[in-house]
Design a protein around this motif. Sequence first.
Motif, PDB file in Angstrom:
ATOM      1  N   THR A  25      -4.822   1.869  -5.260  1.00 60.11           N
ATOM      2  CA  THR A  25      -3.704   2.339  -6.061  1.00 60.11           C
ATOM      3  C   THR A  25      -2.748   1.225  -6.390  1.00 60.11           C
ATOM      4  O   THR A  25      -2.734   0.183  -5.728  1.00 60.11           O
ATOM      5  CB  THR A  25      -2.948   3.438  -5.311  1.00 60.11           C
ATOM      6  OG1 THR A  25      -2.558   2.956  -4.010  1.00 60.11           O
ATOM      7  CG2 THR A  25      -3.824   4.664  -5.135  1.00 60.11           C
ATOM      8  N   TRP A  63      -9.618  -6.349   8.239  1.00 56.66           N
ATOM      9  CA  TRP A  63      -8.751  -6.555   7.066  1.00 56.66           C
ATOM     10  C   TRP A  63      -7.495  -7.338   7.445  1.00 56.66           C
ATOM     11  O   TRP A  63      -7.119  -8.296   6.765  1.00 56.66           O
ATOM     12  CB  TRP A  63      -8.384  -5.198   6.462  1.00 56.66           C
ATOM     13  CG  TRP A  63      -7.353  -5.266   5.362  1.00 56.66           C
ATOM     14  CD1 TRP A  63      -5.991  -5.268   5.509  1.00 56.66           C
ATOM     15  CD2 TRP A  63      -7.589  -5.349   3.959  1.00 56.66           C
ATOM     16  NE1 TRP A  63      -5.366  -5.334   4.297  1.00 56.66           N
ATOM     17  CE2 TRP A  63      -6.321  -5.385   3.314  1.00 56.66           C
ATOM     18  CE3 TRP A  63      -8.740  -5.374   3.172  1.00 56.66           C
ATOM     19  CZ2 TRP A  63      -6.181  -5.452   1.928  1.00 56.66           C
ATOM     20  CZ3 TRP A  63      -8.600  -5.446   1.794  1.00 56.66           C
ATOM     21  CH2 TRP A  63      -7.343  -5.484   1.191  1.00 56.66           C
ATOM     22  N   ARG A  64      -6.866  -6.933   8.530  1.00 57.38           N
ATOM     23  CA  ARG A  64      -5.638  -7.611   8.951  1.00 57.38           C
ATOM     24  C   ARG A  64      -5.894  -9.091   9.229  1.00 57.38           C
ATOM     25  O   ARG A  64      -5.044  -9.943   8.982  1.00 57.38           O
ATOM     26  CB  ARG A  64      -5.069  -6.938  10.199  1.00 57.38           C
ATOM     27  CG  ARG A  64      -4.471  -5.565   9.965  1.00 57.38           C
ATOM     28  CD  ARG A  64      -3.757  -5.067  11.220  1.00 57.38           C
ATOM     29  NE  ARG A  64      -3.154  -3.761  11.022  1.00 57.38           N
ATOM     30  CZ  ARG A  64      -3.705  -2.615  11.409  1.00 57.38           C
ATOM     31  NH1 ARG A  64      -4.902  -2.635  12.021  1.00 57.38           N
ATOM     32  NH2 ARG A  64      -3.093  -1.468  11.202  1.00 57.38           N
ATOM     33  N   ASP A 122      -6.537   1.450   1.083  1.00 60.65           N
ATOM     34  CA  ASP A 122      -6.558   2.925   1.081  1.00 60.65           C
ATOM     35  C   ASP A 122      -7.962   3.466   0.846  1.00 60.65           C
ATOM     36  O   ASP A 122      -8.166   4.670   0.758  1.00 60.65           O
ATOM     37  CB  ASP A 122      -5.585   3.514   0.056  1.00 60.65           C
ATOM     38  CG  ASP A 122      -5.592   2.792  -1.274  1.00 60.65           C
ATOM     39  OD1 ASP A 122      -6.624   2.203  -1.617  1.00 60.65           O
ATOM     40  OD2 ASP A 122      -4.552   2.826  -1.962  1.00 60.65           O
ATOM     41  N   TRP A 164      -4.980  -7.686  -5.174  1.00 54.81           N
ATOM     42  CA  TRP A 164      -5.423  -7.458  -3.802  1.00 54.81           C
ATOM     43  C   TRP A 164      -6.896  -7.820  -3.678  1.00 54.81           C
ATOM     44  O   TRP A 164      -7.696  -7.521  -4.565  1.00 54.81           O
ATOM     45  CB  TRP A 164      -5.218  -5.996  -3.401  1.00 54.81           C
ATOM     46  CG  TRP A 164      -3.812  -5.520  -3.529  1.00 54.81           C
ATOM     47  CD1 TRP A 164      -3.307  -4.718  -4.515  1.00 54.81           C
ATOM     48  CD2 TRP A 164      -2.722  -5.814  -2.660  1.00 54.81           C
ATOM     49  NE1 TRP A 164      -1.974  -4.492  -4.314  1.00 54.81           N
ATOM     50  CE2 TRP A 164      -1.583  -5.158  -3.187  1.00 54.81           C
ATOM     51  CE3 TRP A 164      -2.589  -6.574  -1.493  1.00 54.81           C
ATOM     52  CZ2 TRP A 164      -0.331  -5.239  -2.572  1.00 54.81           C
ATOM     53  CZ3 TRP A 164      -1.351  -6.660  -0.887  1.00 54.81           C
ATOM     54  CH2 TRP A 164      -0.244  -5.985  -1.429  1.00 54.81           C
ATOM     55  N   ALA A 224      -3.027  -9.911   3.331  1.00 47.38           N
ATOM     56  CA  ALA A 224      -2.406  -8.952   2.421  1.00 47.38           C
ATOM     57  C   ALA A 224      -1.268  -8.226   3.133  1.00 47.38           C
ATOM     58  O   ALA A 224      -1.319  -8.007   4.343  1.00 47.38           O
ATOM     59  CB  ALA A 224      -3.431  -7.943   1.924  1.00 47.38           C
ATOM     60  N   ASP A 225      -0.254  -7.841   2.355  1.00 49.13           N
ATOM     61  CA  ASP A 225       0.924  -7.187   2.930  1.00 49.13           C
ATOM     62  C   ASP A 225       0.726  -5.700   3.178  1.00 49.13           C
ATOM     63  O   ASP A 225       1.563  -5.061   3.803  1.00 49.13           O
ATOM     64  CB  ASP A 225       2.128  -7.368   1.996  1.00 49.13           C
ATOM     65  CG  ASP A 225       2.553  -8.823   1.883  1.00 49.13           C
ATOM     66  OD1 ASP A 225       2.317  -9.570   2.847  1.00 49.13           O
ATOM     67  OD2 ASP A 225       3.097  -9.198   0.834  1.00 49.13           O
ATOM     68  N   ARG A 226      -0.353  -5.134   2.666  1.00 46.65           N
ATOM     69  CA  ARG A 226      -0.586  -3.707   2.858  1.00 46.65           C
ATOM     70  C   ARG A 226      -2.027  -3.456   3.250  1.00 46.65           C
ATOM     71  O   ARG A 226      -2.898  -4.308   3.069  1.00 46.65           O
ATOM     72  CB  ARG A 226      -0.240  -2.922   1.593  1.00 46.65           C
ATOM     73  CG  ARG A 226      -1.034  -3.325   0.366  1.00 46.65           C
ATOM     74  CD  ARG A 226      -0.793  -2.385  -0.803  1.00 46.65           C
ATOM     75  NE  ARG A 226      -1.381  -1.081  -0.566  1.00 46.65           N
ATOM     76  CZ  ARG A 226      -1.399  -0.102  -1.479  1.00 46.65           C
ATOM     77  NH1 ARG A 226      -0.817  -0.294  -2.658  1.00 46.65           N
ATOM     78  NH2 ARG A 226      -1.963   1.051  -1.223  1.00 46.65           N
ATOM     79  N   LEU A 227      -2.257  -2.282   3.827  1.00 46.46           N
ATOM     80  CA  LEU A 227      -3.590  -1.913   4.270  1.00 46.46           C
ATOM     81  C   LEU A 227      -4.385  -1.294   3.117  1.00 46.46           C
ATOM     82  O   LEU A 227      -3.808  -0.761   2.164  1.00 46.46           O
ATOM     83  CB  LEU A 227      -3.496  -0.918   5.428  1.00 46.46           C
ATOM     84  CG  LEU A 227      -2.902  -1.449   6.732  1.00 46.46           C
ATOM     85  CD1 LEU A 227      -2.783  -0.328   7.755  1.00 46.46           C
ATOM     86  CD2 LEU A 227      -3.752  -2.602   7.286  1.00 46.46           C
ATOM     87  N   VAL A 242      -7.763  -1.948  -1.912  1.00 43.00           N
ATOM     88  CA  VAL A 242      -6.497  -1.325  -2.273  1.00 43.00           C
ATOM     89  C   VAL A 242      -6.709  -0.709  -3.642  1.00 43.00           C
ATOM     90  O   VAL A 242      -6.842  -1.429  -4.642  1.00 43.00           O
ATOM     91  CB  VAL A 242      -5.344  -2.355  -2.291  1.00 43.00           C
ATOM     92  CG1 VAL A 242      -4.070  -1.709  -2.804  1.00 43.00           C
ATOM     93  CG2 VAL A 242      -5.123  -2.929  -0.908  1.00 43.00           C
TER      94      VAL A 242
END
Length: 200
Positions: A200, A90-91, A101, A127, A96-99, A198
């Motif tokens: 949420t 993913w990274r 969930d 996302w 994306a700025d967040r991982l 992502v």
Amino acid sequence: MTRLLLRGFDIRKGYLDSPAQTRLIAALRPVLKAAPLFRPTTASGKEMSVRMTSAGALGWVSDKGGYRYEPAHPKGIAWPAIPDDVLAIWRDVAAADRLPDCCLINYYGEGSRMGLHQDRDEADFSWPVVSISLGDDALFRIGNPTRGGKTESVWLNSGDVVIMGGPARLTYHGIDRIRFGSSRLLPKGGRLNLTLRVAT
């Protein structure tokens, strides 16, 4: 690695080499032991041909109550953490700025398929969804932002990664069939598909 852009889908052919695929399977074994695969039903009560489970803070479930994310496996246990080897993908590809969930894990056995659908149970469609193929080849069908119209198909092989973002985020897509036994990655055959989301 070969990069293929098809209707906005960013398909990275051969993204994971053979040793990386083997490491990923090893990282997934504790997840599958802690949160066993189960066979979901659709909202109409029809049993799906795939079995599934999840990792992460949330897991995707389907039953007569509808499609949704839940914090626990149907057996009541919390979903295990997403393995670091999965998050590393993913990274690298998601920008994306967040991982994520949720890591939804679908197992396709002989005869399994997934009809054309949109991934739209998430709160924010900005996302991407990142899909990782492991095991047997799968015929991936890509449709349109609305139902109907011409489609295109491509075979996904073990180690391929697909990024569904931007205009492709809500495009209909599905798996028509797998070539059961085409890969030796899983001892009993079949395909594991990981989709990082992502929620949420």
